[in-house]
Design a protein around this motif. Structure first.
Motif, PDB file in Angstrom:
ATOM      1  N   ARG A 287    -119.422 -48.899 -76.628  1.00  0.00           N
ATOM      2  CA  ARG A 287    -118.796 -50.012 -75.915  1.00  0.00           C
ATOM      3  C   ARG A 287    -119.819 -51.062 -75.507  1.00  0.00           C
ATOM      4  O   ARG A 287    -119.529 -52.269 -75.551  1.00  0.00           O
ATOM      5  CB  ARG A 287    -118.059 -49.476 -74.690  1.00  0.00           C
ATOM      6  N   LEU A 288    -121.000 -50.617 -75.133  1.00  0.00           N
ATOM      7  CA  LEU A 288    -122.042 -51.550 -74.705  1.00  0.00           C
ATOM      8  C   LEU A 288    -122.792 -52.183 -75.872  1.00  0.00           C
ATOM      9  O   LEU A 288    -123.650 -53.046 -75.673  1.00  0.00           O
ATOM     10  CB  LEU A 288    -123.034 -50.827 -73.797  1.00  0.00           C
ATOM     11  N   GLY A 289    -122.491 -51.739 -77.101  1.00  0.00           N
ATOM     12  CA  GLY A 289    -123.122 -52.308 -78.280  1.00  0.00           C
ATOM     13  C   GLY A 289    -124.581 -51.944 -78.442  1.00  0.00           C
ATOM     14  O   GLY A 289    -125.357 -52.684 -79.061  1.00  0.00           O
ATOM     15  N   ILE A 290    -124.989 -50.788 -77.893  1.00  0.00           N
ATOM     16  CA  ILE A 290    -126.401 -50.392 -77.966  1.00  0.00           C
ATOM     17  C   ILE A 290    -126.593 -49.081 -78.731  1.00  0.00           C
ATOM     18  O   ILE A 290    -127.713 -48.558 -78.789  1.00  0.00           O
ATOM     19  CB  ILE A 290    -127.011 -50.260 -76.557  1.00  0.00           C
ATOM     20  N   ALA A 291    -125.549 -48.552 -79.317  1.00  0.00           N
ATOM     21  CA  ALA A 291    -125.661 -47.272 -80.030  1.00  0.00           C
ATOM     22  C   ALA A 291    -126.653 -47.345 -81.180  1.00  0.00           C
ATOM     23  O   ALA A 291    -127.394 -46.387 -81.436  1.00  0.00           O
ATOM     24  CB  ALA A 291    -124.289 -46.825 -80.531  1.00  0.00           C
ATOM     25  N   ASP A 292    -126.679 -48.501 -81.885  1.00  0.00           N
ATOM     26  CA  ASP A 292    -127.566 -48.616 -83.042  1.00  0.00           C
ATOM     27  C   ASP A 292    -129.034 -48.738 -82.648  1.00  0.00           C
ATOM     28  O   ASP A 292    -129.914 -48.656 -83.507  1.00  0.00           O
ATOM     29  CB  ASP A 292    -127.162 -49.830 -83.887  1.00  0.00           C
ATOM     30  N   ASN A 293    -129.291 -48.953 -81.360  1.00  0.00           N
ATOM     31  CA  ASN A 293    -130.671 -49.056 -80.890  1.00  0.00           C
ATOM     32  C   ASN A 293    -130.973 -47.967 -79.861  1.00  0.00           C
ATOM     33  O   ASN A 293    -131.735 -48.173 -78.919  1.00  0.00           O
ATOM     34  CB  ASN A 293    -130.924 -50.435 -80.269  1.00  0.00           C
ATOM     35  N   THR A 294    -130.374 -46.795 -80.063  1.00  0.00           N
ATOM     36  CA  THR A 294    -130.555 -45.700 -79.110  1.00  0.00           C
ATOM     37  C   THR A 294    -130.821 -44.388 -79.840  1.00  0.00           C
ATOM     38  O   THR A 294    -130.072 -44.001 -80.737  1.00  0.00           O
ATOM     39  CB  THR A 294    -129.320 -45.531 -78.207  1.00  0.00           C
ATOM     40  N   ILE A 295    -131.900 -43.733 -79.460  1.00  0.00           N
ATOM     41  CA  ILE A 295    -132.198 -42.372 -79.927  1.00  0.00           C
ATOM     42  C   ILE A 295    -131.476 -41.403 -78.996  1.00  0.00           C
ATOM     43  O   ILE A 295    -131.597 -41.503 -77.775  1.00  0.00           O
ATOM     44  CB  ILE A 295    -133.715 -42.091 -79.889  1.00  0.00           C
ATOM     45  N   VAL A 296    -130.734 -40.473 -79.573  1.00  0.00           N
ATOM     46  CA  VAL A 296    -130.059 -39.448 -78.778  1.00  0.00           C
ATOM     47  C   VAL A 296    -130.571 -38.087 -79.234  1.00  0.00           C
ATOM     48  O   VAL A 296    -130.564 -37.778 -80.432  1.00  0.00           O
ATOM     49  CB  VAL A 296    -128.529 -39.511 -78.923  1.00  0.00           C
ATOM     50  N   ILE A 297    -131.013 -37.284 -78.275  1.00  0.00           N
ATOM     51  CA  ILE A 297    -131.444 -35.912 -78.551  1.00  0.00           C
ATOM     52  C   ILE A 297    -130.546 -34.970 -77.773  1.00  0.00           C
ATOM     53  O   ILE A 297    -130.276 -35.190 -76.587  1.00  0.00           O
ATOM     54  CB  ILE A 297    -132.912 -35.694 -78.133  1.00  0.00           C
ATOM     55  N   PHE A 298    -130.069 -33.937 -78.430  1.00  0.00           N
ATOM     56  CA  PHE A 298    -129.277 -32.901 -77.763  1.00  0.00           C
ATOM     57  C   PHE A 298    -129.941 -31.551 -78.032  1.00  0.00           C
ATOM     58  O   PHE A 298    -130.261 -31.214 -79.173  1.00  0.00           O
ATOM     59  CB  PHE A 298    -127.845 -32.864 -78.274  1.00  0.00           C
ATOM     60  N   ALA A 299    -130.134 -30.768 -76.966  1.00  0.00           N
ATOM     61  CA  ALA A 299    -130.729 -29.435 -77.094  1.00  0.00           C
ATOM     62  C   ALA A 299    -130.216 -28.559 -75.958  1.00  0.00           C
ATOM     63  O   ALA A 299    -129.511 -29.027 -75.056  1.00  0.00           O
ATOM     64  CB  ALA A 299    -132.254 -29.517 -77.072  1.00  0.00           C
ATOM     65  N   SER A 300    -130.586 -27.287 -76.000  1.00  0.00           N
ATOM     66  CA  SER A 300    -130.271 -26.354 -74.918  1.00  0.00           C
ATOM     67  C   SER A 300    -131.562 -25.751 -74.396  1.00  0.00           C
ATOM     68  O   SER A 300    -132.543 -25.630 -75.132  1.00  0.00           O
ATOM     69  CB  SER A 300    -129.341 -25.247 -75.405  1.00  0.00           C
ATOM     70  N   ASP A 301    -131.559 -25.365 -73.117  1.00  0.00           N
ATOM     71  CA  ASP A 301    -132.793 -24.857 -72.521  1.00  0.00           C
ATOM     72  C   ASP A 301    -133.060 -23.392 -72.841  1.00  0.00           C
ATOM     73  O   ASP A 301    -134.174 -22.906 -72.652  1.00  0.00           O
ATOM     74  CB  ASP A 301    -132.816 -25.086 -71.009  1.00  0.00           C
ATOM     75  N   ASN A 302    -132.060 -22.673 -73.294  1.00  0.00           N
ATOM     76  CA  ASN A 302    -132.241 -21.283 -73.745  1.00  0.00           C
ATOM     77  C   ASN A 302    -130.946 -20.824 -74.388  1.00  0.00           C
ATOM     78  O   ASN A 302    -129.978 -21.599 -74.500  1.00  0.00           O
ATOM     79  CB  ASN A 302    -132.644 -20.334 -72.603  1.00  0.00           C
ATOM     80  N   GLY A 303    -130.892 -19.564 -74.793  1.00  0.00           N
ATOM     81  CA  GLY A 303    -129.707 -19.050 -75.461  1.00  0.00           C
ATOM     82  C   GLY A 303    -128.545 -18.829 -74.518  1.00  0.00           C
ATOM     83  O   GLY A 303    -128.656 -18.949 -73.295  1.00  0.00           O
ATOM     84  N   GLY A 304    -127.401 -18.488 -75.108  1.00  0.00           N
ATOM     85  CA  GLY A 304    -126.177 -18.306 -74.339  1.00  0.00           C
ATOM     86  C   GLY A 304    -126.212 -17.070 -73.462  1.00  0.00           C
ATOM     87  O   GLY A 304    -126.822 -16.048 -73.802  1.00  0.00           O
TER      88      GLY A 304
END
Length: 657
Positions: A287-304
């Motif tokens: 919506r803000l028009g900044i997705a193409d200039n944004t690095i997104v990292i997704f991770a977890s801190d440990n296992g389930g």
């Protein structure tokens, strides 16, 4: 000295204040040359807790799939530790927990310890003396947030921290904003309001903390859309306590398959709220028009978390991986991993390259073309070659976990190395005659780690162990040491991997009744134990896992408490149950779920003879309840002469049987 900004009640209020005070004028062209960074870290999210790997039929994570469609999904994304605080320290520094000295999730404890120290002793049934983890992330480290701030970025932390309260909070580690400014190991009281954050009130009844955190994060992005920002969104989800929106719980109750190890409606509802928050952030970037200039990292801190009891089941399952949170098996350290960077990372791509938490810092430096500090050291490497579809040149990754939590799939204190498809676990001093013991696995042909190949491939064990030794020396890790008081007659090797589930959730038994057992002499049995009275002794029969019992203090005891609030709980105990114990206390005006923030461990001598125990602690508020966890394994304990004394040794309250 930079100014430390206090946390705001809501970020929206802060935005208005900022506009009035100083304005928000930046060079938009300069912002285009500096991509924004959004780092999303889930808490206790396992490998099979999303729909990214085809390992779950029960959970629904459409927004995770949306995120993965925009970038690269890693099938071998490892946390630096099987528990949270060590991994978090690794992300912020690019260093191994062996080097940050934070090797256990103890950063909420009152004592401030910057360095790990050697342990003093161990019970005679333990072969190794465990080290003491640091309890704060030392401000000497040049953190990821400080790097961003010094390179012109606005920086904000939202959610869980668990690396120390002030003066070790996010505000002292490079973040301009910290919401809700909470140092605890999980959400304050609950996910659904009312909650207990000191400076962060719910806006509506039954507001979900993840919805609110995402709303605040979006407000932050709106305020900084014209300048580069680093948004550290570290979720509370899906860490205990286990509660969720009732309508979502009801939804998943209709989907339960009793034969599926993933069958907790509450946990599934928590997963959905976590996924909704991811969707809220993605929508805002678009919506803000900044997705193409944004690095997104997704991770977890440990296992389930496979070991806590929820809905007459376990929280989740990490199958096909073995083990879960707090174990050195794959299920304890491998989780979901996604990196998005439009124009650099191919949308919808996948990689089998091995990455680890310490890699993100050097990776971001390379992506942003920023040089590291002259004396800065990293244990991680840049994974940019993998992000561009190539291979990584690395010798191996290391997991240092010199602790031994009493959970199923339990292992003695250990360190491991992954080299290609080989994985070696060194168990400190757990072999014959005080030598180390080893477990070797070929993950390509045995992902479930059921076949130990150490005896079959001794040369590979030697090669990998030499790598481990070099790693330990290089990081200066504070190591376990042999227990000089070890008594082989008291050691039961069959207990390895046999501890029962927290809350007794292996299966419904007489020990895990849905109806609470009646109090015994004022003490309420909980977890995996039963209480009875024999003469002047309280008899505790434990089936292992999490035996504990609680009592409330009478008003007369509250009136006698000292203003300094320094206490010692004293008792005599005879025990044949292995492992250490813990004493928790409940403070007035503080939710009982905060027990995990207020505890002191103590060593138990399980020789079947009476021993005196004295556990000292301090409190911020009047103590209104006491909980004793006398062990984590099966056995019988006989306790007498329990009394709470003040700092002068005067008895505040004594329990008679």
């Amino acid at each position: 000295m930079r100014k430390i900004t206090r946390p705001w009640r809501t970020f929206t209020q802060a935005v208005l204040l900022g506009i009035l005070c100083c304005g928000l004028f930046v060079d938009a062209n300069a912002a285009e040359t500096k991509p924004n960074v959004v780092f999303i870290l889930a808490d206790d999210l396992g490998f099979s807790d999303t729909t990214l790997y085809g390992t779950t039929k029960f959970y629904r994570t459409p927004n995770m799939e949306r995120l993965a469609a925009r970038g690269m999904t890693f099938s071998r994304a490892y946390a630096s530790s099987p528990l949270c605080s060590p991994t978090r320290s690794s992300i912020l520094t690019g260093l191994s927990p062996a080097r940050t000295d934070i090797t256990a999730p103890v950063c909420h404890l009152p004592v401030a310890r910057m360095k790990a120290t050697q342990g003093d002793a161990a019970p005679p049934n333990k072969k190794a003396i465990l080290p003491n983890s640091a309890t704060r992330l030392d401000t000497k480290h040049y953190t990821l947030a400080e790097m961003f701030r010094d390179n012109g970025y606005a920086t904000a932390h939202f959610g869980k921290w668990h690396l120390g309260p002030e003066p070790y909070s996010p505000l002292e580690h490079g973040f301009d904003v910290d919401i809700p400014h909470w140092p605890g190991p999980g959400p304050a009281g609950s996910y659904v309001a009312p909650w207990k954050y000191p400076d962060f009130d719910p806006q509506t009844p039954q507001e979900h903390i993840e919805d609110r955190m995402a709303e605040e994060a979006v407000a932050y992005m709106e305020a900084h859309r014209d300048e580069p920002f680093f948004l550290n969104y570290w979720m509370f989800s899906v860490h205990a306590p286990f509660d969720a929106k009732q309508k979502l719980i009801d939804k998943y109750k209709k989907r339960v398959d009793p034969n599926d190890p993933q069958r907790s409606p509450t946990y599934a509802a928590m997963i959905e709220s976590m996924d909704d928050a991811v969707g809220t952030l993605i929508d805002a970037l678009d919506r803000l028009g900044i997705a193409d200039n944004t690095i997104v990292i997704f991770a977890s801190d440990n296992g389930g978390n496979m070991y806590n009891a929820v809905d007459d089941s376990t929280a989740t399952s990490n199958a096909p991986l073995r083990g879960g949170k707090a174990t050195m098996y794959e299920g304890g350290v491998r989780g979901p991993g996604v990196v998005v960077y439009p124009g650099v990372v191919e949308p919808g791509s996948r990689s089998d390259e091995v990455i680890q938490s310490a890699d993100f810092y050097p990776t971001l430096l390379e992506l942003l073309k920023i040089e590291k500090q002259p004396e800065q050291l990293f244990d991680g490497i840049s994974i940019v070659p993998a992000l561009k579809g190539g291979k990584l040149q690395r010798e191996g990754i290391y997991t240092y976990f010199p602790h031994s939590p009493g959970v199923p799939d339990w292992l003695p204190p250990a360190v491991s190395v992954h080299r290609g498809d080989w994985k070696l676990i060194r168990l400190f001093y757990n072999g014959e005659n005080g030598k180390h013991r080893y477990k070797l696995y070929d993950l390509k042909h045995g992902l479930g780690e059921t076949t130990d190949l150490a005896a079959q491939y001794p040369d590979i064990v030697m090669e990998l162990d030499a790598m481990i030794e070099d790693f330990l020396v290089d990081t200066g890790a504070v190591l376990p040491r042999p227990n000089p008081n070890f008594d082989p007659s008291r050691y039961d090797p069959t207990l390895e991997g046999k501890a029962t589930l927290k809350g007794g959730a292996n299966k419904p038994t007489a020990k895990t009744k849905s109806k609470p057992a009646a109090p015994v002499a004022g003490w309420q049995p909980q977890g995996t134990c039963e209480l009875s009275i024999d003469g002047d002794e309280l008899v505790v029969e434990s089936t292992g896992g999490d035996p504990h019992f609680y009592t409330a203090l009478p008003e007369s005891a509250n009136a006698q408490q000292p203003s300094a609030r320094s206490f010692t709980l004293r008792f005599t105990m005879t025990s044949n149950a292995n492992d250490a114990g813990q004493v928790f206390w409940h403070e007035k005006g503080v939710a009982p779920s905060y027990f995990r923030d207020r505890s002191v461990p103590f060593s138990v001598t399980p020789d079947g003879k009476p021993h005196e125990y004295s556990i000292a602690f301090t409190s911020e508020h009047p103590v209104v309840g006491i909980r004793i966890d006398p062990a984590t394994s099966a056995g019988v304990m006989r306790i007498s002469d329990i009394r709470l004394t003040n700092q002068d040794g005067e008895i505040i309250h004594a329990w008679e049987f």
